[in-house]
Design an enzyme around this catalytic site. Sequence first.
Site, mmCIF file in Angstrom:
data_model
loop_
_atom_site.group_PDB
_atom_site.id
_atom_site.type_symbol
_atom_site.label_atom_id
_atom_site.label_comp_id
_atom_site.label_asym_id
_atom_site.label_seq_id
_atom_site.Cartn_x
_atom_site.Cartn_y
_atom_site.Cartn_z
ATOM 1 C CB SER A 95 -36.631 -35.536 -11.982
ATOM 2 O OG SER A 95 -36.876 -34.309 -12.608
ATOM 3 C CG ASP A 232 -33.132 -29.973 -7.663
ATOM 4 O OD1 ASP A 232 -33.110 -29.359 -8.754
ATOM 5 O OD2 ASP A 232 -33.719 -31.061 -7.493
ATOM 6 C CG HIS A 261 -32.489 -32.478 -10.583
ATOM 7 N ND1 HIS A 261 -33.650 -32.141 -9.929
ATOM 8 C CD2 HIS A 261 -32.874 -33.233 -11.656
ATOM 9 C CE1 HIS A 261 -34.686 -32.662 -10.558
ATOM 10 N NE2 HIS A 261 -34.244 -33.336 -11.602
#
Length: 283
Positions: A95, A232, A261
């Site tokens: 991320s 995601d 994700h």
Amino acid sequence: MNKYQNISNDGFKLNYCVKGTGKPILVIGSSVYYPHLFSEHLYDTFQFIFLDHRGFVRPPRTLEPKDYILDKILDDIEIARQALGLTNFIILGHSGHAFMALEYAKKYPDHVQKVVLLNSAPTNSEERQRQSVAFFNETASPERKKQFEKDIALLESDIMKDPERRFVHMCIRMGAQSLYDYTFDAAYMWEDVYTNMPIIDHLWGEAFGELNLIQSLAGFNKPIFIGLGRYDYLVAPVSLWGSVDDTYESVKKVIFEYSGHNPMFEEPQSFDKELIKWIGESK
């Protein structure tokens, strides 16, 4: 129960925990949150070192803007690398931490062998965020949208009750955008995760919006693994990475078709297979 130790730099006590044995993989982020995401199978093959950055530790003093800058965090990582005696290691960022991992490898390349970038858009600019929201609105199923609307309606009251954990509440309530199984409750993963909001606000709100991972790849020749989840929606669509193709000889891009994700958690067998294969084959 994970055993934690810490490394101090500039007054910040950065906790870390070590799981597994083998080739070292340094995971940047929360040492409390990230161990939840990776399979025990990987710990049979690699030594994972989960390291906090400043955004996940209590401040030693009243912070000034100079304490927030990305370069300070990259220097913290280098101090930790020295303290841990890491050489010829893999750095992993998921991320927003993908920006940290690649920028660290560019600033301190000597001991980094390979880089793993998971579930990040190329940039966190406001324009890209609008693109992701539009993609969700245009392509998500009605059931997923309904779950998202139900969950996000609770975010304001969560923040009012506990404003210092705003980042955590947001991550939990946006589950329908971040998980393939949009009914899954990931709140337990965030228990005991401390968030230093001024630092997180600066990094996610400013620093990562000024960077572009695709541009950062230019001239960087170490092997890179890019892992993305088809569902995601937080950093969607995966086509944002479309320009990274076979012409990038040092880059391996994998799209996990049944993940949001966190493909390492959502598709552990496929993720483990792809990562282990890439680490073994890439030079």
